[in-house]
Motif scaffolding. Structure first.
Motif, PDB file in Angstrom:
ATOM      1  N   ALA A   1     -21.909   5.949  -4.021  1.00  0.00           N
ATOM      2  CA  ALA A   1     -21.308   6.281  -5.312  1.00  0.00           C
ATOM      3  C   ALA A   1     -19.964   5.574  -5.466  1.00  0.00           C
ATOM      4  CB  ALA A   1     -21.109   7.790  -5.402  1.00  0.00           C
ATOM      5  N   SER A   2     -19.599   5.385  -6.707  1.00  0.00           N
ATOM      6  CA  SER A   2     -18.315   4.760  -6.982  1.00  0.00           C
ATOM      7  C   SER A   2     -17.193   5.624  -6.402  1.00  0.00           C
ATOM      8  CB  SER A   2     -18.165   4.623  -8.496  1.00  0.00           C
ATOM      9  OG  SER A   2     -16.927   4.063  -8.766  1.00  0.00           O
TER      10      SER A   2
ATOM     11  N   LEU B   1     -11.917   9.277   3.721  1.00  0.00           N
ATOM     12  CA  LEU B   1     -13.052   8.686   2.991  1.00  0.00           C
ATOM     13  C   LEU B   1     -14.312   8.677   3.836  1.00  0.00           C
ATOM     14  CD1 LEU B   1     -11.427   5.570   1.279  1.00  0.00           C
ATOM     15  CD2 LEU B   1     -12.236   7.633   0.169  1.00  0.00           C
TER      16      LEU B   1
ATOM     17  N   LEU C   1      -6.973   7.522   3.248  1.00  0.00           N
ATOM     18  CA  LEU C   1      -6.119   6.902   2.233  1.00  0.00           C
ATOM     19  C   LEU C   1      -4.660   7.104   2.643  1.00  0.00           C
ATOM     20  CD1 LEU C   1      -7.935   7.994  -1.044  1.00  0.00           C
ATOM     21  CD2 LEU C   1      -7.943   5.768   0.077  1.00  0.00           C
ATOM     22  N   PRO C   2      -3.740   6.365   2.008  1.00  0.00           N
ATOM     23  CA  PRO C   2      -2.321   6.542   2.370  1.00  0.00           C
ATOM     24  C   PRO C   2      -1.873   8.002   2.245  1.00  0.00           C
ATOM     25  CG  PRO C   2      -2.577   4.651   0.905  1.00  0.00           C
ATOM     26  CD  PRO C   2      -3.918   5.284   1.025  1.00  0.00           C
TER      27      PRO C   2
ATOM     28  N   LEU D   1       0.815  -1.219   0.000  1.00  0.00           N
ATOM     29  CA  LEU D   1       0.000   0.000   0.000  1.00  0.00           C
ATOM     30  C   LEU D   1       0.841   1.257   0.000  1.00  0.00           C
ATOM     31  CD1 LEU D   1      -2.811  -0.742   2.624  1.00  0.00           C
ATOM     32  CD2 LEU D   1      -3.053  -0.519   0.154  1.00  0.00           C
TER      33      LEU D   1
ATOM     34  N   ARG E   1      -6.094  11.578   2.486  1.00  0.00           N
ATOM     35  CA  ARG E   1      -7.475  11.949   2.128  1.00  0.00           C
ATOM     36  C   ARG E   1      -8.470  11.113   2.936  1.00  0.00           C
ATOM     37  NH1 ARG E   1      -9.726  10.281  -3.387  1.00  0.00           N
ATOM     38  NH2 ARG E   1     -11.790   9.927  -2.494  1.00  0.00           N
TER      39      ARG E   1
ATOM     40  N   ARG F   1     -12.493  -3.504   3.785  1.00  0.00           N
ATOM     41  CA  ARG F   1     -11.091  -3.795   4.159  1.00  0.00           C
ATOM     42  C   ARG F   1     -10.899  -3.503   5.649  1.00  0.00           C
ATOM     43  NH1 ARG F   1      -9.859  -0.316  -0.827  1.00  0.00           N
ATOM     44  NH2 ARG F   1     -10.036  -1.863  -2.476  1.00  0.00           N
TER      45      ARG F   1
ATOM     46  N   TRP G   1      -7.041  -2.680   6.940  1.00  0.00           N
ATOM     47  CA  TRP G   1      -6.792  -1.298   6.486  1.00  0.00           C
ATOM     48  C   TRP G   1      -6.092  -0.508   7.587  1.00  0.00           C
ATOM     49  CZ3 TRP G   1      -6.512   0.438   1.825  1.00  0.00           C
ATOM     50  CH2 TRP G   1      -6.479   1.801   1.584  1.00  0.00           C
TER      51      TRP G   1
ATOM     52  N   GLY H   1     -15.857   4.747  -1.007  1.00  0.00           N
ATOM     53  CA  GLY H   1     -15.107   4.094   0.073  1.00  0.00           C
ATOM     54  C   GLY H   1     -15.744   2.819   0.578  1.00  0.00           C
ATOM     55  N   LYS H   2     -16.651   2.223  -0.190  1.00  0.00           N
ATOM     56  CA  LYS H   2     -17.359   1.006   0.273  1.00  0.00           C
ATOM     57  C   LYS H   2     -16.382  -0.167   0.438  1.00  0.00           C
ATOM     58  CE  LYS H   2     -20.009   1.106  -3.360  1.00  0.00           C
ATOM     59  NZ  LYS H   2     -19.413   2.258  -4.044  1.00  0.00           N
ATOM     60  N   SER H   3     -15.544  -0.372  -0.587  1.00  0.00           N
ATOM     61  CA  SER H   3     -14.596  -1.497  -0.484  1.00  0.00           C
ATOM     62  C   SER H   3     -13.610  -1.246   0.647  1.00  0.00           C
ATOM     63  CB  SER H   3     -13.830  -1.670  -1.789  1.00  0.00           C
ATOM     64  OG  SER H   3     -14.724  -1.956  -2.824  1.00  0.00           O
ATOM     65  N   THR H   4     -13.242   0.016   0.825  1.00  0.00           N
ATOM     66  CA  THR H   4     -12.301   0.337   1.899  1.00  0.00           C
ATOM     67  C   THR H   4     -12.947   0.053   3.257  1.00  0.00           C
ATOM     68  OG1 THR H   4     -11.408   2.011   0.450  1.00  0.00           O
ATOM     69  CG2 THR H   4     -10.728   2.124   2.740  1.00  0.00           C
TER      70      THR H   4
END
Ligand SMILES: Nc1ncnc2c1ncn2[C@@H]1O[C@H](COP(=O)(O)OP(=O)(O)OP(=O)(O)O)[C@@H](O)[C@H]1O
Length: 582
Positions: free
Chosen positions: A409-410, A390, A384-385, A134, A388, A419, A425, A413-416
């Protein structure tokens, strides 16, 4: 000097754990035998110089009996001492040399097995490999470090270590021989005893120092070479793994340009290595050539003055050559030393990157595994690394057996979020209570391991844990009846199956594993809506006790869930199913 000391400290830190491990007695025992055999080789070398002196004396005196005895079993000299024949010493030498090498290789593979085993563990443990991927701070090309650098490190450490030891022992033994042979020399009226020894020492120290000055840039260049070679190989592997995407895009010119560019880096560094090696070889080859005649030049005056016999002259030059050769060990091994140093630095860097990545397991949201029989997340702030943010203060609670759909919305941050719920994460804060019981995450592109189809379906379970009948039933329920006869087939299944089939395979995995908690991250998005409905119906029917958390964009999926949450503006909020359009 400080640099050298800290490097030696690193090299020792890398080696020490093995020599103190559970294998230590076997390793130390093996090393002791190898050292003894090495010493025996040096001893035989010393013996051979005495043999040589006797042999040349026999030649000079045209003594055929002594000559033939010295070639065969041995010869008793006038002073009563016995000199073994060449055939005996040579036979012994061969046996010792062969076993010295054989045991050395046995020790190498043991050490490497241990090192690779520990590195694999440290790399995979606590998702270190994931975190290293990452952030840029992770060491480059871990595959190469684990596969190649360990091999180079182990063989070079042993060979250079033994080479150094042999050089030191040879040096000490032959200094005595040379000292005994070399008379005093008068320089400006001062008598210098054992002058040949001093000449050899000065010659070699000067040589080593010059070799270091000329060759030291090879260390950095070797380091770089490993990196650029690995980058090039990795880009080739990427082409192989993405053949279809590249072919469909017609991306070959781009790929070729990219590959050529990476290879150009290999070439460029290689040219620099060649130049540096050329300079070093000019020096080392010249040094070696001069070393052949140099002892004759320094010993000849005594011979021509009739002070020594031919045998003694030959023995003197050989002893001189051995002392000088041992002293110049670093000159001849400079190339290998430079490569070894680069390898140690790469492995040390990798080790520290792994330590940092494992320590970072404590960073990010606090995860309490299996604390209670529910899943909850509170005050979840995911970043995020690059910093930023989410989600800011997102909360979630899911009871066993509940089915929850998460939309948004795409890129919201749903997948994050998934994680983070999985505990991998590392950026952000908050509290996560992971549920009890088996958890299975199915991402949009399922991971399909190498090997048989059965293995792919059972993953992450051991294929032996499930019967073929169970796996076949799961495949049939997931609509992959056609694959049932191919369960034992080994293939590149991730390339053989279509995107939709891969997703069906992942669903079969869920049906087989029967997790209590199932996370589906757009896990049916590649299928047509009718197939998606069928699979969700099957999942709910076959896994009635399981809690299901889905991420999906299609609103129709909502009917298979008890409630819908939408991730927007950094928060998770309940919405009505009809509002769930992403
Ligand atoms: N390792 C990473 N490094 C940097 N940015 C990342 C990383 N992983 C994800 N992101 C970014 O984080 C944001 C959220 O990604 P995420 O995959 O969670 O979105 P998503 O809501 O699941 O999107 P989608 O619906 O398109 O799958 C995206 O802007 C993505 O580019």
């Amino acid at each position: 000097m400080r640099g050298l000391l800290s490097f030696l400290g690193d090299a020792w830190a890398l080696a020490r754990p093995y020599w103190n491990s559970e294998e230590k007695w076997k390793a130390r025992g093996l090393l002791a035998v190898i050292i003894l055999l090495n010493l025996a080789l040096v001893g035989m070398n010393v013996l051979l110089t005495y043999w040589q002196a006797s042999f040349y004396d026999a030649l000079q005196e045209k003594d055929f009996t002594a000559f033939s005895q010295l070639l065969l079993w041995g010869h008793r000299r006038e002073d009563g001492s016995f000199m073994p024949g060449f055939s005996i010493v040579a036979a012994l030498f061969i046996v010792v040399a062969v076993y010295q090498l054989y045991l050395n290789q046995a020790l190498q593979i043991r050490w490497r097995r241990w090192l690779v085993g520990h590195m694999l563990h440290d790399w995979l443990d606590r998702h270190a490999y994931y975190r290293m991927g990452l952030t840029e701070g992770g060491a480059d090309n871990p595959d190469q470090r684990i596969a190649d650098d360990t091999r180079l490190y182990v063989s070079s450490t042993l060979n250079l270590g033994l080479g150094l030891m042999s050089a030191v022992v040879t040096l000490i033994s032959f200094i005595f021989v040379l000292w005994g042979l070399s008379g005093p020399m008068s320089v400006f009226g001062i008598n210098i005893p054992g002058y040949l020894v001093w000449v050899a020492l000065i010659y070699s120290v000067l040589g080593t120092w010059l070799a270091h000055l000329i060759g030291r840039k090879l260390i950095r260049l070797n380091f770089n070479q490993q990196r650029v070679e690995a980058d090039f190989r990795f880009s080739l592997v990427r082409v192989r793994e993405n053949m279809e995407g590249i072919a469909l895009h017609g991306g070959e010119p781009q790929e070729e340009a990219g590959l050529r560019e990476r290879f150009a880096a290999v070439m460029q560094n290689w040219w620099a290595i060649m130049t540096a090696t050329k300079q070093l070889t000019f020096f080392t080859a010249g040094f070696g050539q001069v070393a052949v005649i140099f002892p004759f030049i320094v010993a000849a005056p005594a011979y021509f003055a009739g002070q020594v016999a031919l045998g003694a002259l030959v023995q003197t030059t050989r002893a001189f050559g051995e002392v000088q050769g041992a002293m110049s060990w670093a000159v001849t091994a400079y190339d290998d030393l430079a490569a070894w140093r680069a390898t140690v630095e790469r492995l040390t860097g990798f080790h520290f990157a792994m330590v940092a990545a494992r320590a970072a397991a404590e960073e990010g949201p606090r995860v309490a595994p299996g604390a209670e029989d529910a899943l909850s997340a509170e005050r979840l702030r995911l970043a995020l690394p690059n910093g930023r943010v989410l989600t800011e203060d997102a909360s979630l609670r899911v009871a066993p057996g509940e089915a929850v759909l998460i939309t948004g919305a795409s890129g919201s941050g749903k997948s994050t979020l998934f994680r983070a719920l999985a505990g991998i994460w590392p950026f952000g804060s908050g509290d996560i209570q992971q549920p009890r019981g088996e958890v299975l995450f199915l991402p949009q592109r399922p991971y399909i391991p190498l090997g048989t189809l059965k293995r792919a379906v059972c993953y992450p379970h051991d294929p032996a844990a499930h019967s073929n009948a169970e796996v076949a039933a799961a495949l049939e329920k997931a609509g992959l009846d056609a694959l049932v006869p191919r369960l034992e087939e080994v293939d590149a299944w991730d390339r053989r199956l279509s995107g939709g089939e891969q997703q069906r395979l992942a669903v079969a995995r869920a049906l087989l594993v029967k997790p209590r908690w199932l996370f589906l991250d757009e896990a049916t998005a590649s299928l047509d809506p009718a197939a998606e409905r069928t699979l969700y119906t099957t999942l709910r029917r076959e896994l009635p006790q399981a809690a299901i958390l889905s991420i999906a964009h299609r609103p129709a999926v909502a009917e298979f869930h008890d409630r819908v949450l939408r991730l927007a503006d950094g928060k998770l909020a309940p919405v009505q199913p009809q509002e769930s359009l992403a």
